[in-house]
Enzyme design. Structure first.
Site, short mmCIF file in Angstrom:
data_model
loop_
_atom_site.label_atom_id
_atom_site.label_comp_id
_atom_site.label_asym_id
_atom_site.label_seq_id
_atom_site.Cartn_x
_atom_site.Cartn_y
_atom_site.Cartn_z
N GLY A 43 11.60 -14.20 7.51
CA GLY A 43 12.16 -13.15 8.31
C GLY A 43 11.67 -12.76 9.43
O GLY A 43 10.67 -13.50 9.84
N ARG A 44 11.83 -11.47 9.94
CA ARG A 44 11.02 -11.10 11.19
C ARG A 44 9.42 -11.27 11.05
O ARG A 44 8.87 -11.74 11.83
CB ARG A 44 11.47 -9.60 11.40
CG ARG A 44 12.69 -9.44 12.22
CD ARG A 44 12.88 -7.98 12.50
NE ARG A 44 13.00 -7.19 11.20
CZ ARG A 44 14.36 -6.54 10.83
NH1 ARG A 44 15.14 -6.66 11.42
NH2 ARG A 44 14.42 -6.17 9.62
N ILE A 45 8.93 -10.71 10.06
CA ILE A 45 7.40 -10.57 9.80
C ILE A 45 6.97 -12.05 9.50
O ILE A 45 5.86 -12.38 10.19
CB ILE A 45 7.16 -9.57 9.01
CG1 ILE A 45 7.37 -8.08 9.35
CG2 ILE A 45 5.64 -9.64 8.77
CD1 ILE A 45 7.37 -6.96 8.32
N ARG A 82 5.30 -6.37 -0.70
CA ARG A 82 5.19 -5.30 -1.62
C ARG A 82 4.62 -5.64 -2.78
O ARG A 82 4.81 -7.01 -3.15
CB ARG A 82 6.90 -4.98 -2.02
CG ARG A 82 7.62 -3.98 -0.92
CD ARG A 82 7.17 -2.54 -0.97
NE ARG A 82 7.68 -1.56 0.02
CZ ARG A 82 7.41 -1.60 1.42
NH1 ARG A 82 6.25 -2.24 1.79
NH2 ARG A 82 8.19 -0.98 2.35
N GLU A 128 1.23 1.44 -6.68
CA GLU A 128 0.21 2.32 -5.77
C GLU A 128 0.16 3.98 -5.96
O GLU A 128 1.27 4.51 -6.36
CB GLU A 128 0.65 2.28 -4.25
CG GLU A 128 0.80 0.71 -3.68
CD GLU A 128 1.14 0.35 -2.43
OE1 GLU A 128 1.52 1.35 -1.66
OE2 GLU A 128 1.47 -0.91 -2.19
N HIS A 142 -2.48 -0.83 1.87
CA HIS A 142 -1.27 -0.67 2.29
C HIS A 142 -1.39 -0.13 3.81
O HIS A 142 -0.58 0.70 4.24
CB HIS A 142 -0.43 0.28 1.53
CG HIS A 142 0.89 0.03 1.75
ND1 HIS A 142 2.31 0.18 0.80
CD2 HIS A 142 1.88 -0.38 2.98
CE1 HIS A 142 3.35 -0.21 1.27
NE2 HIS A 142 3.18 -0.48 2.50
C1 GLV Z 1 5.53 -0.35 4.94
O1 GLV Z 1 5.15 -0.78 4.02
C2 GLV Z 1 6.72 -0.64 5.51
O2 GLV Z 1 7.68 -1.22 4.99
O3 GLV Z 1 7.07 -0.47 6.79
#
Ligand code: GLV
Length: 325
Positions: free
Chosen positions: A156-158, A238, A267, A285
């Site tokens: 996807g985007r990232i 995640r 977390e 995170h």
């Molecule tokens: C951080 O974990 C986000 O989803 O922006």
């Protein structure tokens, strides 16, 4: 006329608050810590809108406890903390903050990749310990990056941004996704492969999937066993996508060479077995923690909540079917 009220569950960059104050009564959690569930439920009672964080679960209990809240804007791109279906059933709009943190998160995946492959954290500890004996041909031998195969889980985007950043390192790119990413294929010659092929063929695997029932526990001992023993795993998505205890076991047994991890199953707890290992780099995170990304997230969350309370279309609404405007 009474100003509408917005509750912000944690201090966020000033720009987001300044954006809202001319029009709304804005209250921000004054403590520099996440609210307890009780504090959260009490604080949002009677408010018109809420800017919330990944550390808060927004579910039926919340909607029941604060029926006056007309919208929730999540200060994050990931939204597994929001029960979107339940919000939709109750006609409550919810939003996230896409795009503004894409590059920052992809860059952090690279930071972890390099730190793990080139043993930056271990080397740093020795360099500052006063016990470095001087240059040595066999010290801190790490993994090569240039020319090695990068496997992207979730393009996807990232994931796509991370893949595109590999251009300087001349890496063949494999990706696994339910959808074809034509841009990635055309720009990089990236190949969409099966999960098994990605596991077996990648030197670096970087995870960028959302947390869904299908992606929970996607990586465990079985998958690590199918990876190259020289491979590295990077996770900035995640925590629950990776079985943390099994990752520690795989790293201990040498099933994979190393890992760079930013997110955790429970977390802020981190599996103690993982914390004890030197072939994993751990960050708390912080993948989106750059000045511009966090400012962008604050502004986006503010724009979304303002639109919800004005009765306009929020730019990043996750359930636009509830909008009557
Ligand atoms: C951080 O974990 C986000 O989803 O922006």
């Amino acid at each position: 006329m009474r100003k509408k009220s917005v509750y912000v569950t944690r201090q966020i960059p000033r720009e987001g608050i300044d954006f809202l104050t001319p029009e709304f009564d804005v209250e921000v959690n004054p403590e520099d810590r996440a609210l307890t569930r009780e504090e959260f439920l009490t604080s949002i009672r009677g408010k018109d809108g809420v800017i919330c964080l990944v550390t808060e679960t927004i579910d039926a209990e919340v909607f029941e406890a604060a029926p006056e809240v007309k919208g929730f804007a999540n200060f994050a791109v990931g939204y597994n903390n929001l029960d979107v279906q339940e919000a939709t059933r109750r006609g409550i709009p919810v939003s996230n903050t896409p795009d503004v943190l894409t590059k920052a998160t992809a860059e952090m995946a690279w930071a972890l990749l390099f730190a793990a492959a080139r043993r930056v954290v271990e080397s740093d500890a020795v360099a500052r310990s006063g016990r470095w004996p001087g240059w040595g041909p066999l010290q801190f031998i790490g993994g090569d990056v240039s020319g090695r195969t990068l496997g992207i889980v979730g393009a996807g985007r990232i994931g796509a941004a991370m893949a595109l950043m590999s251009r300087g390192f001349d890496m063949p790119v494999l990706y696994w996704d339910t959808r074809k990413n034509t841009a990635l294929e055309e720009t990089l010659g990236a190949r969409k492969v099966s999960f098994e092929e990605l596991l077996a063929g990648s030197d670096f695997i970087s995870i960028h999937v959302p947390l869904l029932p299908e992606t929970t526990g996607l990586f465990g001992l079985e998958e690590f066993g199918k990876m190259k023993r020289t491979a590295y795993l990077i996770n900035t998505s995640r925590g629950p996508v990776v079985k943390e205890k099994e990752l520690a076991e795989a790293l201990k047994k040498g099933l994979i060479a190393g890992a760079g991890i930013d997110v955790y199953e429970r977390e802020p707890d981190i599996e103690p077995d993982l914390r004890g290992l030197t072939n994993v780099v751990l960050t708390p995170h912080t993948a989106s923690a750059t000045g511009s990304a966090r400012k962008g997230m604050a502004l986006k969350a503010a724009e979304n909540i303002r639109a919800m309370l004005r009765g306009e279309r929020p730019p990043d609404c996750l359930n636009p079917e509830v909008l009557k405007y």
